[in-house]
Design a protein around this motif. Structure first.
Motif, PDB file in Angstrom:
ATOM      1  N   MET A 197     150.259 127.147   9.890  1.00  0.00           N
ATOM      2  CA  MET A 197     150.677 125.796   9.496  1.00  0.00           C
ATOM      3  C   MET A 197     151.917 125.354  10.258  1.00  0.00           C
ATOM      4  O   MET A 197     152.004 124.222  10.746  1.00  0.00           O
ATOM      5  N   ASN A 198     152.886 126.245  10.360  1.00  0.00           N
ATOM      6  CA  ASN A 198     154.126 125.902  11.054  1.00  0.00           C
ATOM      7  C   ASN A 198     153.911 125.741  12.556  1.00  0.00           C
ATOM      8  O   ASN A 198     154.535 124.883  13.187  1.00  0.00           O
ATOM      9  N   ALA A 199     153.037 126.549  13.131  1.00  0.00           N
ATOM     10  CA  ALA A 199     152.751 126.424  14.553  1.00  0.00           C
ATOM     11  C   ALA A 199     152.112 125.073  14.866  1.00  0.00           C
ATOM     12  O   ALA A 199     152.463 124.416  15.856  1.00  0.00           O
ATOM     13  N   VAL A 200     151.189 124.650  14.018  1.00  0.00           N
ATOM     14  CA  VAL A 200     150.541 123.343  14.207  1.00  0.00           C
ATOM     15  C   VAL A 200     151.564 122.216  14.096  1.00  0.00           C
ATOM     16  O   VAL A 200     151.565 121.271  14.891  1.00  0.00           O
ATOM     17  N   ALA A 201     152.461 122.304  13.108  1.00  0.00           N
ATOM     18  CA  ALA A 201     153.482 121.271  12.917  1.00  0.00           C
ATOM     19  C   ALA A 201     154.417 121.191  14.119  1.00  0.00           C
ATOM     20  O   ALA A 201     154.849 120.103  14.516  1.00  0.00           O
ATOM     21  N   ALA A 202     154.757 122.345  14.701  1.00  0.00           N
ATOM     22  CA  ALA A 202     155.632 122.359  15.872  1.00  0.00           C
ATOM     23  C   ALA A 202     154.988 121.618  17.048  1.00  0.00           C
ATOM     24  O   ALA A 202     155.633 120.823  17.733  1.00  0.00           O
ATOM     25  N   VAL A 262     151.302 110.857  10.106  1.00  0.00           N
ATOM     26  CA  VAL A 262     151.558 112.008  10.977  1.00  0.00           C
ATOM     27  C   VAL A 262     152.750 112.799  10.446  1.00  0.00           C
ATOM     28  O   VAL A 262     152.705 114.031  10.335  1.00  0.00           O
ATOM     29  N   MET A 263     153.841 112.098  10.110  1.00  0.00           N
ATOM     30  CA  MET A 263     155.018 112.771   9.548  1.00  0.00           C
ATOM     31  C   MET A 263     154.682 113.436   8.215  1.00  0.00           C
ATOM     32  O   MET A 263     155.134 114.549   7.927  1.00  0.00           O
ATOM     33  N   TYR A 264     153.890 112.756   7.403  1.00  0.00           N
ATOM     34  CA  TYR A 264     153.522 113.291   6.083  1.00  0.00           C
ATOM     35  C   TYR A 264     152.741 114.597   6.234  1.00  0.00           C
ATOM     36  O   TYR A 264     152.998 115.572   5.526  1.00  0.00           O
ATOM     37  N   THR A 265     151.788 114.597   7.159  1.00  0.00           N
ATOM     38  CA  THR A 265     150.990 115.804   7.390  1.00  0.00           C
ATOM     39  C   THR A 265     151.859 116.964   7.860  1.00  0.00           C
ATOM     40  O   THR A 265     151.709 118.109   7.393  1.00  0.00           O
ATOM     41  N   MET A 266     152.782 116.676   8.769  1.00  0.00           N
ATOM     42  CA  MET A 266     153.692 117.715   9.254  1.00  0.00           C
ATOM     43  C   MET A 266     154.552 118.259   8.115  1.00  0.00           C
ATOM     44  O   MET A 266     154.779 119.473   8.008  1.00  0.00           O
ATOM     45  N   PHE A 267     155.045 117.368   7.264  1.00  0.00           N
ATOM     46  CA  PHE A 267     155.862 117.774   6.124  1.00  0.00           C
ATOM     47  C   PHE A 267     155.080 118.729   5.225  1.00  0.00           C
ATOM     48  O   PHE A 267     155.583 119.776   4.797  1.00  0.00           O
ATOM     49  N   VAL A 268     153.824 118.379   4.927  1.00  0.00           N
ATOM     50  CA  VAL A 268     152.991 119.232   4.068  1.00  0.00           C
ATOM     51  C   VAL A 268     152.790 120.605   4.698  1.00  0.00           C
ATOM     52  O   VAL A 268     152.910 121.643   4.024  1.00  0.00           O
ATOM     53  N   LEU A 269     152.502 120.637   5.980  1.00  0.00           N
ATOM     54  CA  LEU A 269     152.236 121.902   6.662  1.00  0.00           C
ATOM     55  C   LEU A 269     153.428 122.852   6.582  1.00  0.00           C
ATOM     56  O   LEU A 269     153.282 124.040   6.262  1.00  0.00           O
ATOM     57  N   VAL A 270     154.621 122.338   6.855  1.00  0.00           N
ATOM     58  CA  VAL A 270     155.807 123.193   6.870  1.00  0.00           C
ATOM     59  C   VAL A 270     156.253 123.535   5.450  1.00  0.00           C
ATOM     60  O   VAL A 270     156.632 124.670   5.153  1.00  0.00           O
ATOM     61  N   ALA A 271     156.207 122.551   4.556  1.00  0.00           N
ATOM     62  CA  ALA A 271     156.665 122.781   3.181  1.00  0.00           C
ATOM     63  C   ALA A 271     155.802 123.800   2.451  1.00  0.00           C
ATOM     64  O   ALA A 271     156.306 124.586   1.643  1.00  0.00           O
ATOM     65  N   ALA A 272     154.495 123.800   2.718  1.00  0.00           N
ATOM     66  CA  ALA A 272     153.588 124.707   2.012  1.00  0.00           C
ATOM     67  C   ALA A 272     153.963 126.167   2.237  1.00  0.00           C
ATOM     68  O   ALA A 272     154.049 126.957   1.300  1.00  0.00           O
ATOM     69  N   GLY A 273     154.211 126.529   3.498  1.00  0.00           N
ATOM     70  CA  GLY A 273     154.590 127.907   3.785  1.00  0.00           C
ATOM     71  C   GLY A 273     155.901 128.294   3.142  1.00  0.00           C
ATOM     72  O   GLY A 273     156.045 129.395   2.598  1.00  0.00           O
ATOM     73  N   GLY A 274     156.869 127.387   3.172  1.00  0.00           N
ATOM     74  CA  GLY A 274     158.166 127.672   2.569  1.00  0.00           C
ATOM     75  C   GLY A 274     158.109 127.783   1.065  1.00  0.00           C
ATOM     76  O   GLY A 274     158.763 128.646   0.472  1.00  0.00           O
ATOM     77  N   LEU A 275     157.333 126.907   0.423  1.00  0.00           N
ATOM     78  CA  LEU A 275     157.221 126.954  -1.039  1.00  0.00           C
ATOM     79  C   LEU A 275     156.537 128.233  -1.502  1.00  0.00           C
ATOM     80  O   LEU A 275     156.900 128.795  -2.540  1.00  0.00           O
ATOM     81  N   MET A 276     155.550 128.707  -0.763  1.00  0.00           N
ATOM     82  CA  MET A 276     154.892 129.958  -1.130  1.00  0.00           C
ATOM     83  C   MET A 276     155.887 131.112  -1.103  1.00  0.00           C
ATOM     84  O   MET A 276     155.897 131.965  -1.990  1.00  0.00           O
ATOM     85  N   ALA A 277     156.759 131.110  -0.097  1.00  0.00           N
ATOM     86  CA  ALA A 277     157.772 132.163   0.000  1.00  0.00           C
ATOM     87  C   ALA A 277     158.826 132.014  -1.091  1.00  0.00           C
ATOM     88  O   ALA A 277     159.257 132.990  -1.702  1.00  0.00           O
TER      89      ALA A 277
END
Length: 451
Positions: A401-406, A231-246
């Motif tokens: 992605m970030n909304a789902v992680a929140a 669960v933590m891993y999935t959340m990490f991927v979701l938030v990190a993906a948006g930030g890395l793209m930026a």
């Protein structure tokens, strides 16, 4: 011959703060390998005629090698201490950037990215793992300060790097900054030490009751068999993906928004909008890590995650709609970086809280591989933009992605982790590392171990 652990017990209380500061400096020295990369994309494309998508493959290789080998490097730190791992990492970081300066083919660029990625991962994983072990009582703050070195470390050098690329070319910039950064990491590696077990046990008594911590210690092989980890891993991927793209695409985004040529007069210094934004972004991306880390030490990890991830979701979509104005571009990119960078303090701290201190470096390193998984979205975002002719899809995906992680942080992770820690702490001994995990959180027997 005494080990680091045995000699550390004789050190004064201030010694752990000295170790923390050295880790922060080392992190600052490897920050440009990731956060300064966007400044080199356009010069590389112009010099060699390579497409931006092919150049960004090097960035993906760097992120993958930086992250996916951190569990191995973390295991080495847990076993032998920080000195050899950080020294090795500093050497590879220098070699990677020197190779970039001479790269005339994409193959060489990719090999250099892999070498520097391995080096950066060794330094990053060690320094974060050390902070988690030295400061179990202030885990969020310590991990945040350490990660801040990586997030804000490029703030002081982003302008010199930009100016040097303009005046002397990207090749000399890669060469001289690579050698200088690597040398500092190597020197500091010789002064690092691992904490004694007694220091960690004493500090644990000062933990805020809002922060749930286990009394058990799990190996990485045990950790990956628990639902709470995934669960933590999935959340990490979701938030990190948006930030890395930026992070990786900020230069191309500014160009497509037609603001890359706009200049700001900052106290008599003329700066392009992109350079000004990047400098502010690096500072905010660094400040957010100790800030939200400290907040999580006070109010709890999951509540802090919910606030930060929701803010990031709003920031990303606002950047798409209002970022074509130069002033709003600077402000909103700052917001995006501020609401994104805290994942590098919150997730390591939460991992150590959930799975114990003894194997903190290896466990946090395994969680950190989520960043590598997220990096796959960087070249994909370029392809999507090329196909659609717009950044719209990329921004909407990042927002979602970030909304789902929140939502997951408060309504999924919080109850699951609470149940896991309560059950595990009652059945697992901190010294029973060699027992196998037969069941985990999310099931009727979350942490029952068998001989």
């Amino acid at each position: 011959m005494k080990t680091d652990a045995s000699t550390a017990i004789e050190r004064p209380a201030s010694f752990r703060w000295m170790q923390l500061v050295m880790g922060i400096v080392c992190m600052a020295m490897i920050a440009n390998l990731q956060y300064g990369w966007t400044l080199f994309v356009n010069p590389l494309a112009e010099a060699h005629g390579w497409t931006k998508a092919s150049i960004q493959v090097a960035f993906t290789i760097f992120i993958l090698t930086e992250t996916w080998l951190v569990p191995v490097e973390g295991w080495a730190v847990d076993k032998w201490g920080p000195r050899p791992v950080v020294l090795f990492g500093g050497l590879l970081c220098a070699i990677g950037w020197v190779m970039n300066s001479y790269a005339s083919t994409l193959a060489v660029l990719y090999i250099a990215a892999a070498i520097s990625g391995i080096g950066a991962g060794a330094v990053y994983g060690t320094c974060v793992g050390q902070s988690l072990k030295w400061f179990p009582d202030r885990r969020g703050l310590a991990a945040g300060l350490t990660a801040a070195g990586f997030g804000a470390g490029s703030a002081a050098t982003i302008i010199p790097i930009s100016n040097m690329i303009e005046s002397r070319g990207y090749q000399d910039t890669f060469l001289y900054f690579g050698i200088g950064q690597g040398a500092i990491v190597i020197l500091l590696a010789l002064l690092m030490a691992r904490p004694p077990q007694t220091a960690s046990k004493t500090a644990k008594k000062k933990v805020n009751p809002n922060v749930l911590q286990t009394t058990a210690d799990y190996k990485p092989s045990q950790m990956v068999r628990t639902p709470v980890f995934w669960v933590m891993y999935t959340m990490f991927v979701l938030v990190a993906a948006g930030g890395l793209m930026a992070t990786a695409q900020m230069g191309p985004i500014a160009k497509d928004f037609e603001i890359d040529g706009v200049k700001f007069n900052i106290m008599g210094m003329i700066l392009p909008a992109l350079t000004f934004a990047l400098a502010i972004d690096r500072v905010l991306n660094g400040l957010t890590r100790p800030f939200f880390g400290w907040v999580s030490d006070q109010i709890g990890r999951e509540k802090t995650m919910f606030i930060a991830f929701a803010l990031e979701s709003v920031g990303i979509i606002a950047l798409y709609y209002f970022g074509r104005d130069p002033i709003m571009f600077v402000i909103l990119t700052g917001l995006v970086f501020f609401a994104w960078g805290e994942i590098y303090s919150l997730f390591p701290a939460t991992t150590a809280d959930t799975f114990g201190t003894r194997n903190a470096a290896g466990n946090a390193g395994l969680m950190y591989t989520a960043k590598g998984t997220a990096s796959i979205f960087v070249p994909i975002s370029s392809i999507i933009t090329a196909m659609t002719g717009s950044w719209e899809a990329v921004f909407f995906v990042g927002c979602g992605m970030n909304a789902v992680a929140a939502v997951m942080a408060w309504w999924v992770l919080r109850p699951m982790r609470k149940r896991f820690i309560e059950e595990a702490s009652g059945t697992v001994s901190a010294t029973d590392e060699d027992k196998a995990l037969s069941a985990s959180a999310g099931t009727a027997t979350a942490a029952r171990l068998v001989n």
